[in-house]
Each structure stands twice: as structure tokens, then as C-alpha cells.
Design an enzyme around this catalytic site. Structure first.
Site, PDB file in Angstrom:
ATOM      1  N   GLY A 258       0.707  -1.078  -0.075  1.00 56.96           N
ATOM      2  CA  GLY A 258       0.115   0.110   0.003  1.00 56.96           C
ATOM      3  C   GLY A 258       0.754   1.240   0.148  1.00 56.96           C
TER       4      GLY A 258
ATOM      5  N   HIS B 148       0.001   0.140   9.302  1.00 58.46           N
ATOM      6  CA  HIS B 148      -1.151   0.417   8.888  1.00 58.46           C
ATOM      7  C   HIS B 148      -1.802   1.016   9.811  1.00 58.46           C
ATOM      8  CE1 HIS B 148       0.371  -2.742   6.291  1.00 58.46           C
ATOM      9  NE2 HIS B 148       0.042  -2.007   5.145  1.00 58.46           N
TER      10      HIS B 148
ATOM     11  N   LYS C 289       5.799  -7.978   2.230  1.00 61.35           N
ATOM     12  CA  LYS C 289       5.495  -7.951   3.660  1.00 61.35           C
ATOM     13  C   LYS C 289       4.416  -8.605   4.007  1.00 61.35           C
ATOM     14  CE  LYS C 289       4.870  -3.225   3.811  1.00 61.35           C
ATOM     15  NZ  LYS C 289       4.747  -3.070   2.253  1.00 61.35           N
TER      16      LYS C 289
ATOM     17  N   ASP D  59      -1.458  -8.234   0.779  1.00 60.25           N
ATOM     18  CA  ASP D  59      -0.246  -8.132   0.033  1.00 60.25           C
ATOM     19  C   ASP D  59       0.082  -9.642  -0.653  1.00 60.25           C
ATOM     20  OD1 ASP D  59      -0.124  -5.498   0.255  1.00 60.25           O
ATOM     21  OD2 ASP D  59       1.449  -5.661   1.942  1.00 60.25           O
TER      22      ASP D  59
ATOM     23  N   GLY E  18       1.594   5.171   1.525  1.00 59.18           N
ATOM     24  CA  GLY E  18       1.688   5.541   2.806  1.00 59.18           C
ATOM     25  C   GLY E  18       2.812   5.180   3.583  1.00 59.18           C
ATOM     26  N   HIS E  19       3.757   4.403   2.976  1.00 59.86           N
ATOM     27  CA  HIS E  19       4.923   3.936   3.788  1.00 59.86           C
ATOM     28  C   HIS E  19       6.124   4.607   3.224  1.00 59.86           C
ATOM     29  CE1 HIS E  19       2.199   0.787   5.372  1.00 59.86           C
ATOM     30  NE2 HIS E  19       2.149   0.436   4.345  1.00 59.86           N
TER      31      HIS E  19
END
Lengths: 333, 333
Positions: free
Chosen positions: A53, A217, A104, A109, A55-56
Site C-alpha cells: 500500500g 497501517h 511484507k 499483500d 503511505g509507507h
């Protein structure tokens, strides 16, 4: 929640466009902007593909480049990329030596990368490494194994350097599996995080609370605790990391310690360096002398306040892979 | 306000200790921990000494190392270092070629560095460069000239590379003065900042407000405005930077554009890269094509949310100094 953003719908795409623009000598968009790839591929090298995703950041798209990834597939914020994106990345970056997928350990995922591997198995030799470094989810806490945390960056760096030197698919996969026994992380959040288009915080923390063992998250952690001193926070994270690392040492794992203090996006360098110093001392007092260290903002959870501590025990060959040159938007030496 | 901290009184010292610990091959404490210095000095090279209040990390202590500073003196949060610290740094790092002091243009900093220079003038050849890049304080807004902002990092990098190549004190000072005409920055804050030991925010912003033209100590900006889109924020910052750069161009300044998007500590990479892409396009549409860019968290204001944009027009020799190798805790390539 104020963000530097135009609209939630275009947030991720515009950020990726900025990254590609800023580093266009190094990276480019893949077909239909489904992924970010190295501008120049090395024929005959195993293609390293990661993703997850958004945001990382800088993980993963900021780790594409020489000595690290060949492609990164980014989903919506905190949402897995689609199999379609991952297949497109394999089709475009496999130069004959096959693809290693670095994933991950989060259900979405893993599912989408597995589906992509199945879809493309006729055209590509494919192996997968699932990174599991989160000590907060170790030892039976979570049925699907440990979550992936900031240790993922270490795995991508080491496998990246090994691939650059010509290691084959099986060896790279074995390296990843070996590293899963050597790396443990744990995080703390001081402030929750709000996902664009979703006004509710992923979790809420009172002014005197912190969340120990948080995922990247904003998944709930092990324990909601009273906010306390840096010494005490490091001790709580460090003890669990230590317990998990010692469990591996009891099974024969040995290595030279690397200590990573990683900010989650809303915590500034002055605090991260303070934590680095305390963590260094904590592990030394427990008989583990960090030989190398890294402090910074590498694996984020949007602008969550907090940090994670990662301890890795690397063998001599792995230390050499760690120190090998790397040139990516987010990591460079 | 939650911070990773033990106590306000030890906050800065513990953070510096962590930085030194994490990078001990590169840096060390000077006498009595008054400053951070390169572990290994180069005899005959001009000593480059910078400093300022804490809270701006990695600047300046994180910019000590090969190709950049020889020493950095850090005060309390947002408070100038004392003349005593600066004199000690000169005494310990001047290897015969003199000292260049690099100072951001804030009254307290300038006063204390000037006092130190006076105190040590019998023992050292000393020159000073006062960095003035803040477009929000340009053109008559502030009687003491423009404030120093993220452009300071560019000045420290270029002067650092020139000193490494053997440039003398007068040439380095001239380079700094030349750069003052070539670099303009402007910042925006989305959230105020709280200084440890001082529970009051330096300024307060409502949920729909932002502060345009903010200084890096949370000084009030040019204008309190309604929070808006990234496109519009970049346009407002960009137009003022453009006006100031064009005023210098009208006086003959020419160069190859470098674009720096700098986070203030509480803004994550995903937003900074988004801003980088928009700023790139903004300047291009205005006839200035950024040739190089850098995105990251380099000059902070504790964990203030917000960012600054910096545009620099570098001549060919300065571009070469920019790309020259650098190895410091906070900047490395």
C-alpha cells in the site's frame, strides 16, 4: 487533518509522479503507470519486485534503483497493489533470470502477490520472500506469522546487493529466508493516523497514551500504555526484540548487530537520534554491541508520530551486502 | 505534546549523543561536548563551522563530515549556541587555514557568532557567511535582511565541497556571498510547534488555517491563510520565490536550477514528493526548468507540519560542487 494534497483520489498518483520526476535519471514509470521501475535494467540480473500500500514512503518506490529494487508496485493508501500491477512489473523487468517478489507479511499483500505469481507462472521463473520481522506479532500472537515492518528495508537492501552481484533466484530466496530469522522490529505510536478519504483515525490515542507494538497501517498493537519516558519506551520495545532475537540465537543464529531506528513519518530527527542513542545503550547493556546503525524516516505510516526499532544480526557476507553501494531516491551511499 | 524524550533539560544533549554514537566513524564530540566535530580533520583545510538552535536536525550537526562541515555548535531548542561553544570549535578544528563561520540570519545567531569571532580573532583567521534565503522576508519586509532557511543546507554543501578541494578563506566567503543572490526559499506551516519546557505552541493554527512564509523557529509568517490544495500552496510559495529570483536575474544572475522540497519534521515523504512534482511543474511553466532536485527532511522545526520550497540557480562550477561526494549523517552521496 491537513495534508499537502490536491484530492484523495489523486494523492498516491501525484506523489509517485513527483518521485519519478525528481529522480528521472534513476527511475521511470512502467506501462500505464502501474509501477515504478529502474530506468535502466541489467540484462541477466534477477528482477526484484516489491510493493504494498501507499503511505509507507520512501518504501517501496523510493527503494527502486541501483543496488536495490527493479520495480515497486504501489496500491492505494494502506491497500495492496492489484495482481495486474504486479504481473505488469514482472513482464517489463524480467530480463531472463526470473523475478523475486519481496512481500511484507500482510494478508492482502501476500494474497495479491501470490495471485500475480500464479497468473504469470507460465512466462516467468518466480520466487517469493515474505518478510516477517515484527516482534509484536511473534511467538504465537498472530496465526499468520509476524507482520512485515521496517526490517523490510534491510531485506530489500541485502537482496538488492546480492542480485547486483549476480546471485540467482534460488540463492536470493534463500537469503531472504535466512534474514527472516535475523531481523526483529517493534514499533510504538504516539499519535494515530488518518487515511485520506476516511475522516476517522485508524485508532485514537489520548494525550497520555501510546500504542506499543503497532503495525505500519495503524493496526492495533500489543498494548495500550501510559505515555512515558524515552528510556522506558526503548526498554519496552527493546526487551521484546531481545527476547525474540535470543530465541533465534538459541537456535544457532549469530551475527554482527545492525541497529535501525525508523520514524513513522511524524517524528523528527531530533527525537529519532535520541532514541538511537538510548537503544544503542540498551542493547549494549544486554550484551549486544551494535556495530552499524541507521537513523531516519524510511518506512512510514503516513504522518503517524512514533518510531520502530529494528535489530538485525548479519553474518559477514550480509554485512558486506549492507555496505555495498546503493543509489535510490530513499537510500543512497 | 508527546515527544520521544526523557526530560526537556537533557533533550538536546541526549539527541546529540545518539547522533555521535550512531556515526562514530565520522563524527565525535568536541571538548566538553560543546560541539560536534569531524572525527578526522584535514590539516591545511579551512575549518567550516556552523551552528544554531537545536530543533532543526539533521541541520547542522548532521551535516558534519566529509565534504561538508568540520564542526557544528548546537544551542538549546531554537536558541543560539553561546560564543563560548563557537570559540571552542574554532580552537579545536582550525588546522592553520583559518575558520569560516556559516550562520543563518537570525539576530541571536549572528550576534553570538560575531562575538565569538571577536573573542578568537587573535588566534584565528576568521570569515563569516550569513545565509539569507527566505523570500518571505525579502525586499524590505524585515530590516535585518532575509532569514536563513533550508537554503542553508545548499550553502553548507557547496562551501563544504569547495573547502575539501582546497579553496581558501576569502574564496569560500565570496562563494557564500555569491550564493546569497542565487538561493530563495519559502515555507508554509500546517500545524504549530511546541517547544519542550514551554507548553504553549509557538503559534496556533485552526483546523482550516495555514501560515504562509513561516520561519524555521515558528516565527509568524507573511500571512495567515485558509488551508487549500497542494497546487495552490505551491503556487503561493512559488510565485514569491520566482519574483525574488527574477529580481536577481534582472541584475545578471544566471544558473542551472536546483529544486529542494524540505519537510519541517512532521510532514511525511508521500506529501513532500507530491509537492516536489507540483513545484517542478510550476517552475517549468514559468520558464525555469529544474535540472536537479532533492526531496526530504533536512531543515526542521521540531515536528512542525509543513514544508519549504527552495530554488537555487547554480553556475557550472557550483553544480559540480553540489554533485561532489558527501558523507555526513544527514546527507550522503
Amino acid at each position: 487533518m491537513k495534508r499537502i494534497m490536491n484530492a484523495p483520489e489523486s494523492f498516491v498518483a501525484e506523489s509517485l509522479a513527483g518521485l519519478v520526476r525528481a529522480h528521472e535519471a534513476l527511475v521511470a514509470f512502467g506501462s500505464d503507470r502501474k509501477f515504478v521501475r529502474r530506468r535502466h535494467l541489467t540484462p541477466g540480473k534477477v528482477a526484484l519486485i516489491a510493493g504494498g500500500g501507499a503511505g509507507h514512503e520512501p518504501m517501496h518506490s523510493g527503494f527502486v534503483g541501483r543496488g536495490m529494487l527493479d520495480a515497486a508496485c504501489t496500491g492505494h493508501v494502506f491497500t495492496s497493489p492489484t495482481p495486474d500491477q504486479i504481473v505488469a512489473a514482472m513482464d517489463e523487468t524480467d530480463t531472463g533470470a526470473g523475478c523475486l517478489l519481496i512481500v511484507k507479511n500482510f494478508d492482502g499483500d501476500v494474497m495479491n502477490f501470490e495471485m500475480a505469481a500464479e497468473m504469470a507462472s507460465g512466462r516467468h521463473a518466480i520466487e517469493m520472500v515474505v518478510v516477517e520481522d515484527d516482534a509484536a506479532t511473534g511467538a504465537g500472537v498472530r496465526s499468520r506469522g509476524r507482520r512485515g515492518m521496517a526490517g523490510t528495508m534491510i531485506v530489500e537492501k541485502l537482496i538488492g546487493a546480492a542480485a547486483e552481484r549476480g546471485a540467482g533466484l534460488a540463492d536470493l530466496r534463500a537469503l531472504g529466508e535466512n534474514l527472516n530469522r535475523r531481523i526483529r522490529s517493534m514499533g510504538v505510536a504516539l499519535r494515530g493516523v488518518t487515511v485520506p478519504n476516511n475522516p476517522r483515525e485508524t485508532f485514537s490515542l489520548g494525550p497520555d497514551e501510546m500504542e506499543i507494538g503497532i503495525g505500519i497501517h495503524g493496526e492495533p498493537g500489543l498494548q495500550r500504555a501510559r505515555f512515558t519516558s524515552a528510556d522506558e519506551i526503548v526498554r519496552v520495545l527493546g526487551e521484546r526484540i531481545l527476547a525474540e532475537i535470543r530465541a533465534e540465537m538459541a537456535l544457532g543464529v549469530r551475527g554482527r548487530p545492525l541497529l535501525l531506528v525508523n520514524g513513522f513519518g511524524g517524528t523528527p530527527p531530533i527525537e529519532l537520534y535520541l532514541a538511537q542513542g538510548i537503544a544503542h545503550r540498551f542493547f549494549e547493556e544486554n550484551g549486544i554491541m551494535p556495530e552499524r546503525s541507521l537513523t531516519g524516516t524510511f518506512v512510514t505510516s503516513l504522518d503517524m508520530a512514533g518510531m520502530s526499532i529494528t535489530l538485525a544480526l548479519l553474518d559477514d557476507a550480509q554485512v558486506e551486502l549492507w555496505t555495498a553501494p546503493v543509489e535510490t531516491p530513499g537510500l543512497r551511499w
